[in-house]
Design a protein around this motif. Structure first.
Motif, PDB file in Angstrom:
ATOM      1  N   CYS A  65      66.089  64.322  31.570  1.00 13.43           N
ATOM      2  CA  CYS A  65      64.750  64.330  31.239  1.00 13.43           C
ATOM      3  C   CYS A  65      64.292  65.498  32.117  1.00 13.43           C
ATOM      4  O   CYS A  65      63.477  66.668  31.541  1.00 13.43           O
ATOM      5  CB  CYS A  65      64.036  63.221  31.105  1.00 13.43           C
ATOM      6  SG  CYS A  65      64.549  61.937  29.813  1.00 13.43           S
ATOM      7  N   SER A  66      64.396  65.214  33.436  1.00 10.20           N
ATOM      8  CA  SER A  66      63.901  65.989  34.342  1.00 10.20           C
ATOM      9  C   SER A  66      64.544  67.442  34.188  1.00 10.20           C
ATOM     10  O   SER A  66      63.740  68.514  34.610  1.00 10.20           O
ATOM     11  CB  SER A  66      64.391  65.731  35.765  1.00 10.20           C
ATOM     12  OG  SER A  66      65.755  65.616  35.815  1.00 10.20           O
ATOM     13  N   SER A  67      65.722  67.523  33.777  1.00  9.32           N
ATOM     14  CA  SER A  67      66.338  68.889  33.477  1.00  9.32           C
ATOM     15  C   SER A  67      65.886  69.699  32.347  1.00  9.32           C
ATOM     16  O   SER A  67      66.057  70.928  32.037  1.00  9.32           O
ATOM     17  CB  SER A  67      67.919  68.754  33.793  1.00  9.32           C
ATOM     18  OG  SER A  67      68.200  68.241  34.782  1.00  9.32           O
ATOM     19  N   LYS A  68      65.052  69.032  31.412  1.00 10.37           N
ATOM     20  CA  LYS A  68      64.740  69.838  30.204  1.00 10.37           C
ATOM     21  C   LYS A  68      63.481  70.422  30.805  1.00 10.37           C
ATOM     22  O   LYS A  68      62.795  71.363  30.225  1.00 10.37           O
ATOM     23  CB  LYS A  68      64.073  68.668  29.386  1.00 10.37           C
ATOM     24  CG  LYS A  68      65.316  68.076  28.381  1.00 10.37           C
ATOM     25  CD  LYS A  68      64.748  67.028  27.496  1.00 10.37           C
ATOM     26  CE  LYS A  68      66.082  66.802  26.276  1.00 10.37           C
ATOM     27  NZ  LYS A  68      65.447  67.001  25.019  1.00 10.37           N
ATOM     28  N   LEU A 142      67.387  59.720  28.914  1.00 10.78           N
ATOM     29  CA  LEU A 142      67.704  60.114  27.479  1.00 10.78           C
ATOM     30  C   LEU A 142      69.019  59.374  27.060  1.00 10.78           C
ATOM     31  O   LEU A 142      69.091  59.211  25.566  1.00 10.78           O
ATOM     32  CB  LEU A 142      68.402  61.532  27.927  1.00 10.78           C
ATOM     33  CG  LEU A 142      67.434  62.692  27.801  1.00 10.78           C
ATOM     34  CD1 LEU A 142      68.426  64.007  28.067  1.00 10.78           C
ATOM     35  CD2 LEU A 142      66.843  62.817  26.417  1.00 10.78           C
ATOM     36  N   THR A 143      69.497  58.288  27.873  1.00 12.15           N
ATOM     37  CA  THR A 143      70.256  57.495  27.209  1.00 12.15           C
ATOM     38  C   THR A 143      69.771  56.133  27.200  1.00 12.15           C
ATOM     39  O   THR A 143      70.435  55.115  27.026  1.00 12.15           O
ATOM     40  CB  THR A 143      71.695  57.292  27.981  1.00 12.15           C
ATOM     41  OG1 THR A 143      71.185  57.031  29.471  1.00 12.15           O
ATOM     42  CG2 THR A 143      72.512  58.769  28.068  1.00 12.15           C
ATOM     43  N   LYS A 144      68.495  56.130  27.211  1.00 14.07           N
ATOM     44  CA  LYS A 144      67.698  54.962  26.802  1.00 14.07           C
ATOM     45  C   LYS A 144      67.837  53.813  27.773  1.00 14.07           C
ATOM     46  O   LYS A 144      67.948  52.570  27.462  1.00 14.07           O
ATOM     47  CB  LYS A 144      67.944  54.314  25.471  1.00 14.07           C
ATOM     48  CG  LYS A 144      67.746  55.573  24.353  1.00 14.07           C
ATOM     49  CD  LYS A 144      67.641  55.347  22.965  1.00 14.07           C
ATOM     50  CE  LYS A 144      67.681  56.133  22.110  1.00 14.07           C
ATOM     51  NZ  LYS A 144      66.384  56.990  22.002  1.00 14.07           N
ATOM     52  N   GLY A 145      67.534  54.240  29.501  1.00 13.25           N
ATOM     53  CA  GLY A 145      67.127  52.997  30.198  1.00 13.25           C
ATOM     54  C   GLY A 145      68.407  52.082  30.802  1.00 13.25           C
ATOM     55  O   GLY A 145      68.157  51.251  30.918  1.00 13.25           O
ATOM     56  N   GLN A 146      69.182  52.896  31.346  1.00 14.86           N
ATOM     57  CA  GLN A 146      70.209  52.549  32.290  1.00 14.86           C
ATOM     58  C   GLN A 146      69.767  52.569  33.707  1.00 14.86           C
ATOM     59  O   GLN A 146      69.044  53.516  34.150  1.00 14.86           O
ATOM     60  CB  GLN A 146      71.689  52.916  32.016  1.00 14.86           C
ATOM     61  CG  GLN A 146      71.938  52.579  30.667  1.00 14.86           C
ATOM     62  CD  GLN A 146      71.735  53.591  29.833  1.00 14.86           C
ATOM     63  OE1 GLN A 146      71.264  54.780  30.292  1.00 14.86           O
ATOM     64  NE2 GLN A 146      71.534  53.176  28.395  1.00 14.86           N
TER      65      GLN A 146
END
Lengths: 348, 614
Positions: A65-68, A142-146
């Motif tokens: 996300c940060s890299s977007k 982005l992979t929903k919460g790990q």
């Protein structure tokens, strides 16, 4: 002792005649309320207020996300969204090609502290002149919460899973490994974050800012140590951070001994107004001790943890010509025919 | 009297000639770390100075000290500088390997051995000379700890006497090898050479047929390692950013470059460097820095070997998809995995051609000689910037780490071409640009460099799906449009890659195709096939991928094609099969060697003879 304050409101155009809108990027696709969006906004403000031409800036990021985020600020700057955990290498290469660029990396806790930990550390020890922002939410969005490697022991996921591994503290790693400007901030603290960013931009070596930036979707619940509520409650600022750019001459009287000033190489000033104690950001051991003590108490210390304006940067050490290597003319990069003939003669 | 080539397949003692001049191989067996490399290079260089074509190959273990190592020198008046499979003269210095080395000699071969070796028995069918190295070294080298290094120079003296190499040439080669700064060491070693020569003159009666005689076939030539040639090529190609991670056998390339950069790329006015060389933390970072630097406009390169290429696959895919120029030199070694790290192979061809996930295609250049190591670096950078894509220069350990006789390098005749880069003035004139729009119809789009002072200069580079304006897109038509254009771009590269070197033989129905260092054995094998079996062949040496029209024409004009290469699976043949129509593909056969030693002619000849049923 004297210091300065900021003008109350930013002017409509900055010192190079650009408006805030010239520093904006595309519309964000991150979630509403995401801390990363606040960070983007602070980046926009900092570059606008410093009057830096966006085309002198190059943005880098990895994956996550940060890299977007670099798409959502400084739309008039070149940007390179590369591969996971490897923005440091991309940025280092670009700075070697053109050391006049102002390099800005946004990364996340997964990108920096897991897959990218190796590159992160080597960028630190090389003191690559860059601003490196970690948008730290303790979780993979982005992979929903790990969990990521910066999640605290005992922090809970939404599904109730409790993290039982110790966190990697990116600031501690940075200080130990050779970074020359290390700060921690909170995406919810507008004034502190903007001032820290401005000082980081003025810094001549590598500046790391670990910004706790809550993930509203996967890590903002009760039991998380990276939620808005938790960080607000446990935020322990070391000082009140102010920044006075070199081009501003405003001075006002301050009470004797109430601030610490750090002069940056370009003549700008980092102004740290004392709070409970007197924190010396040029003392590496104090910085390390402070971080360890805070971790023990479950506190989030924020502010400028460590500054060293005197260490040589990577480009200093390589002793490169003043002009960017990227655009050197042929006469500078292809030795003359006689030079080849001389080498050949020795090989006969 | 001089007899030239033995029957390669049926040499027997009874047919051995009395004298063999300038046509034999020497193998020196020593212990790794004993300093024999200097002695061997002096020997090789002195033969070169005698005007005799010569090659030297260091067959060494992955070890700093202690394991057996061999150095082979081949003198060949015909100019064959590939490896010769048989050893004609063995210098046995290593007790560990002596027994096996001596057993492998053919009858009539020559043996020089250390008298101190406790050999149970010496073969009677070889010409054997014992030399008491320890006894000879003591008086010329009083310092005990240096004796291990200096004693090797004694066999150089002995061989000079036995083979008729002019001692003056040894002296010249030795002082050149040590250089002006190590005169004292050179003097010490020269004493050892003289001691060896004197011992041989006083004590050895020559019974073997091997001789070196002066020729004039090395006039004007130079001696250089392929890696040094590549380094020099990069320096003259205008490389500005070099990031790397040490790995055998590519390390010496960048190390040579550091030396050349200091000498040739220091700005005379400021004393500062125009070439940044940085040792990265691993190959992932090395290629990442290359991609970042190439994106920012530098002529950026890295050098590595197979394991490094594996690690680089992710970034190479990024550079391919985002269209960033990069030059990657792969000095191949034996894989898979760690493989035989100090042995040679051409095993990365298929893998490199489509490195990284998704649909990818990468151009590759194949230097065969130091001259091409030099010239192809300019070609690689021009190609990378012209087509905005990673370009691979595929060398190997044999070419890279061994000394080769070479023609002097020609100064690049074309100016450096930086490709389609828009400046601020261009942007003023155009009013803007779209990063991935094919304006010229050649598949290559215009780019701007970060730092270009113009509000329309910026674009956002991303490894994710993008449209012509570099904006994020998952639209099928946008994605397919980019991918189709990348394929067109690759197709168009055929116009600009180095053409193959073709030698048509009107009487030949079979053609040989080779590339890189396989050329030496292939050329020699063609002569063997003609002389021994009356088999005429044509020859094409590939210098690049993608394959150009010349390759198709060559295949069309022959009934059968043998692709000669140094790997197990015939990787170049497989790559060709993918690119060719079924009729052409059906003509392809393989000659493969993958033992890790440099390919020799006999191996090629035997494989073709067997497949042709001769």
């Amino acid at each position: 002792m004297s210091t300065t304050t900021r003008p109350p409101r930013a002017p409509k155009t900055n010192r190079i005649g650009l408006a805030v809108v010239d520093y904006k990027g595309a519309k964000t696709t991150l979630c509403a309320g995401c801390g990363h969006n606040s960070i983007s906004q602070r980046i926009i403000e900092a570059f606008f207020e410093l009057g830096i031409a966006p085309w002198d800036v190059a943005k880098f990021s990895g994956i996550g996300c940060s890299s977007k985020a670099p798409a959502y600020f400084l739309g008039l700057s070149h940007g390179f969204n590369g591969v996971h955990g490897r923005a440091p290498a991309l940025a280092t290469g670009a700075i070697l090609a053109n050391h006049k660029l102002i390099g800005l990396v946004t990364s996340g806790d997964g990108d920096t502290a897991s897959i990218g930990l190796g590159q992160y550390m080597h960028m630190l020890r090389r003191n690559v002149p860059l601003v490196y922002i970690i948008e730290n939410n303790g979780v993979y969005g982005l992979t929903k919460g790990q969990f990521s490697a910066t999640a605290d022991i005992g922090s809970k996921l939404k599904n109730g899973t409790v993290n039982d591994l110790p966190p990697i503290d990116c600031c501690l790693v940075a200080i130990e490994t050779g970074a020359t400007f290390v700060a921690r901030s909170f995406s919810g603290d507008k004034n502190q974050l903007k001032a820290v960013l401005e000082a980081a931009i003025a810094h001549r070596g590598l500046a790391v800012i670990d910004v706790i930036s809550p993930c509203t979707t996967f890590n903002d619940h009760e039991g998380s140590t990276k939620s808005y509520a938790y960080v607000k409650q446990h935020d322990e600022p070391l000082h009140e951070v102010g920044f006075v750019p070199a081009f501003e001459e405003i001075e006002i009287e301050m009470e004797e001994g109430s601030v610490r000033e750090v002069e940056m190489h370009d003549g700008s000033k980092l102004v740290l107004r004392k709070l409970d104690g007197d924190y010396d950001p040029t003392n590496k051991l104090e910085a390390i001790r402070t971080l360890h003590e805070a971790a023990g108490k479950g506190e989030v210390v924020t502010g400028v943890l460590y500054v060293n304006e005197h260490a040589p940067t990577l480009t200093d050490l390589l002793h490169l010509v003043d002009e960017p290597l990227a655009t050197l003319p042929e006469a500078k990069v292809r030795p003359p025919k006689e030079a080849l003939e001389a080498v050949i003669e020795e090989l006969r | 009297m001089s007899v030239t080539e033995l029957s390669p397949l049926a040499a027997g003692e009874d047919r051995l000639p009395k004298e063999i001049i300038n046509d034999f191989s020497i193998q020196v067996a020593t212990v790794n770390g004993s300093g024999s490399q200097t002695a061997n290079l002096v020997l090789m260089r002195s033969i070169f100075q005698m005007g005799v074509p010569v090659s030297g190959k260091n067959l060494f273990p992955s070890n700093i000290q202690g394991l057996p190592t061999w150095f082979t020198i081949r003198a060949s008046k015909q100019g064959y500088i590939g490896r010769k499979r048989e050893v004609d003269l063995l210098v046995a210095m290593n007790p560990e390997s002596a027994q096996e080395d001596i057993q492998s000699l053919h009858p009539g071969a020559t043996l020089l051995y250390d008298a101190a070796l406790k050999l149970p028995e010496i073969r009677r069918d070889v010409h054997a000379y014992a030399v008491p190295f320890d006894k000879l070294v003591a008086p010329v080298c009083p310092e005990v700890r240096l004796r291990k290094l200096v004693r090797n120079m004694i066999y150089v003296g002995v061989l000079a006497h036995l083979l008729g190499i002019d001692l003056e040439e040894i002296h010249k080669a030795l002082f050149k090898q040590f250089g002006p700064r190590k005169k004292k060491a050179a003097e010490l070693n020269w004493g050892a050479v003289q001691a060896g020569a004197q011992y041989a003159a006083d004590n050895l009666e020559k019974t073997d047929p091997l001789r070196i005689e002066r020729m004039d076939r090395t006039q004007g030539k130079i001696m250089i390692e392929g890696n040094a040639a590549t380094a020099l090529g990069a320096i003259f190609a205008g490389a500005t950013v070099v990031t790397w991670y040490p790995i055998t056998p590519s390390t010496s390339l960048v190390e040579a470059m550091m030396g050349y950069a200091k000498r040739l790329r220091t700005d005379p006015e400021t004393g500062k460097s125009t070439c940044a060389i940085l040792q990265a933390e691993d190959e992932l970072a090395a290629i990442g820095m290359v991609v970042g630097a190439g994106w920012a406009g530098a002529r950026a390169m890295t050098a590595t070997s197979g394991p490094g290429i594996s690690l680089m696959s992710e970034f190479v895919g990024l550079a391919y998809f985002t269209e960033v120029p990069a030059v990657i030199v792969n000095v191949e070694r034996v894989g898979p995995s760690t493989g035989l790290p100090t042995r040679t192979q051409q095993g990365d061809i298929l893998f490199t051609s489509a490195l990284s996930h998704g649909d990818t295609q990468h151009p590759m250049l194949f230097p065969s000689r130091p001259e091409e190591c030099f010239s192809m670096m300019s070609e690689a950078f021009d190609l990378a910037e012209r087509y905005q894509t990673p370009v691979f220069v595929i060398s190997d350990l044999d070419l890279g780490m061994n000394y080769w006789m070479s023609d002097p390098f020609e100064y690049p005749d074309k100016p450096i071409r930086r490709g389609k880069v828009l400046t601020a003035e261009d942007l003023d004139r155009l009013g803007g640009f779209a990063r991935y729009r094919d304006v010229d119809g050649d598949g290559v789009c215009y780019r701007t460099l970060p730092g270009t002072p113009h509000p329309k200069a910026a674009y956002f580079t991303r490894g994710s799906g993008h449209d012509e304006e570099a904006k994020y897109s998952e639209r099928p038509s946008d994605y397919m449009g980019i991918m189709d254009r990348l394929a067109r771009k690759f197709e168009n590269m055929k116009r600009d890659v180095p053409a193959p070197v073709v030698e048509y033989n009107e009487d030949a129905s079979i053609g040989l195709i080779c590339y890189g260092t396989s050329v030496y054995a292939t050329e020699e094998s063609r002569d063997q096939l003609k002389q021994e079996y009356g088999l005429e062949t044509s020859h094409l040496r590939l210098r690049a991928y993608p394959f150009t029209q010349e390759v198709l024409d060559f295949i069309d004009r022959h009934a059968r094609i043998y692709v000669v290469e140094q790997n197990r699976d015939g990787q170049m043949r497989l790559l060709m099969k993918m690119a060719l129509n079924p009729e052409r593909a059906a003509k392809l056969r393989s000659v493969c060697y993958y033992g890790g030693l440099p390919l020799d002619a006999l191996t090629v000849t035997e494989a073709i003879v067997a497949q042709e049923g001769l």
